[in-house]
Design an enzyme around this catalytic site. Structure first.
Site, mmCIF file in Angstrom:
data_model
loop_
_atom_site.group_PDB
_atom_site.id
_atom_site.type_symbol
_atom_site.label_atom_id
_atom_site.label_comp_id
_atom_site.label_asym_id
_atom_site.label_seq_id
_atom_site.Cartn_x
_atom_site.Cartn_y
_atom_site.Cartn_z
ATOM 1 N N ALA A 1 6.319 -5.150 2.196
ATOM 2 C CA ALA A 1 5.316 -6.115 1.722
ATOM 3 C C ALA A 1 4.247 -6.384 2.777
ATOM 4 C CB ALA A 1 6.016 -7.416 1.352
ATOM 5 N N LYS A 2 4.568 -6.119 4.034
ATOM 6 C CA LYS A 2 3.615 -6.299 5.146
ATOM 7 C C LYS A 2 2.948 -7.661 5.096
ATOM 8 C CE LYS A 2 3.099 -1.312 5.781
ATOM 9 N NZ LYS A 2 3.860 -0.740 4.657
ATOM 10 N N ARG A 3 3.752 -8.711 4.902
ATOM 11 C CA ARG A 3 3.257 -10.069 4.826
ATOM 12 C C ARG A 3 3.053 -10.666 6.215
ATOM 13 N NH1 ARG A 3 2.945 -8.270 0.076
ATOM 14 N NH2 ARG A 3 3.520 -9.487 -1.744
#
Lengths: 269, 269
Positions: A95-97
């Site tokens: 998700a690379k949040r």
């Protein structure tokens, strides 16, 4: 899942393969489009055919968000299917949040509590307080972007910061964060020559390594420089496995590609 | 929406206020929980009470993802409501996305085509090819994280890279990317003293400035150092406005807080 359980599963299956479930409706076999939920039907078939060869599955959130509510329902069904049928398999929400602390806490709740993933990928740019809310979850893992597989990695990640590359600062700094033992790192397979240096900083941390296959990374090189005493590697392949065929034999073809990688891994262990 | 249309709206309303729609069900008035969709009911009431005072609304995706499918349905209803009733208002998906090119393209599709936001926030760590798929959309805007409002901004963003701070490299490098004219930047209000330096690099680009209010940033300082010829500022307030009251008067209380900020902005224009 604990790191120890992941290591045991790697040793049992003689595999450190992660399969990326990046479902693109224009690439999946067209007969699946008649299914009520084509994305889940595709994922279920891939999982059923490959679960004995892989130790992790990694849906990339972008592919699900691109299909709106239906995509997110399919994601929910996929993670539930994995958790119910293969609880020994490590799950990664790619998700690379990352946001201010209060907000990162909401993302952590979404991925760790509601969806019940074992791990989530997180971007480091916003620093400590944007990552620590993820690290606070026991037996959950935060996979921080360090050195990514794409060309843009050279724009900032490899720039020299006070004497050494930015990604090394990210590695060193993040180790000092609270619950830093819950960190893993993304290091692209296309950057295998960097792995020896990376292992000097984080000798035992697990690395999630995308970029083998379609992006051109080399498995032998990655293992030569990146393998730790506890293996410490999850090698991801997405398109190279799941789109091996777009005919009715797609799941068997995916299993063949996964078996090829698993056999190479067996020899490298 | 074009930048020119945004500037016109700012001049018409004498406001450069952005309201952050960060809905937390534990903080909204409890009588709304009886509604079929409490999140949308809350947002609709806030929008109805404040749309004449604000030029932009910014839902942060984390708050919607934390409520699963129901949260994302509420987000869809909120953006549809804005686009149908207030098409002159600028909309920001505060998502802080960023991935390899192929995957960033899927995020761009989700936010720009399906949800039809005017802009999305994006993290720079993965470099050029992770951002350009967003920039490819005409009359859509990519708001790149430069210098964020949180304490963690000092972990990497202000570290010296080859003679100057990383965030300055991000500003300078991103300007050279294809369709760089579609870039705006996040600069935290808590870092007002940096704005003069930032304006030397990007004299006219719009800045999305969070951190006024709950996080302690000062509006006068931000305008003194950050305002450009075309105003070039969107000042965001979330909690300070939307949670001004948690009684039945919540929308009126939010409008009062928004009006206070709008009146300060009127004097500063």
């Amino acid at each position: 899942m604990t790191t120890q359980e992941l290591v045991q599963e790697i040793k049992r299956k003689r595999s450190f393969l992660c399969i990326g479930l990046d479902v693109d409706l224009t690439k999946i076999p067209q007969h699946l489009l008649k299914e009520e939920d084509p994305i889940f039907a595709f994922n279920k078939a891939i999982i059923d055919a490959t679960h004995h060869l892989a130790v992790a599955y990694k849906p990339n959130l972008a592919f699900y968000e691109a299909y709106g509510i239906k995509g997110l329902e399919a994601l929910g069904k996929t993670i539930d299917y994995l958790n119910q049928n293969h609880p020994e398999i490590f799950t990664i929400a790619d998700a690379k949040r990352g946001d201010i602390g209060n907000t990162s806490g909401m993302y952590a709740k979404a991925f760790f509590e509601d969806l019940n993933f074992d791990s989530v990928t997180v971007a480091p740019y916003m620093g400590k307080d944007s990552v620590e809310p993820f690290l606070a979850y026991e037996n959950k893992h935060t996979i921080l972007l360090a050195l990514t597989s794409n060309a843009g990695a050279y724009d900032f990640q490899t720039r020299e910061v006070e004497g050494e590359e930015l990604y090394k600062h990210v590695l060193k700094t993040s180790k000092t964060w609270k619950n830093g033992q819950n960190l893993m790192y993304v290091v692209g397979a296309t950057k295998a020559e960097f792995l020896a240096e990376i292992r000097k900083i984080i000798p035992e941390s697990f690395l999630l390594v995308p970029g083998v296959g379609a992006q051109g990374g080399n498995l032998q090189e990655v293992c030569k420089y990146g393998m730790s005493q506890n293996v410490g590697l999850l090698i991801n392949s997405s398109r190279g496995i799941i789109y091996a065929s777009n005919g009715k034999d797609f799941a068997e073809a995916a299993a063949e590609k996964a078996a090829e990688l698993q056999q190479q891994m067996d020899r490298l262990l």
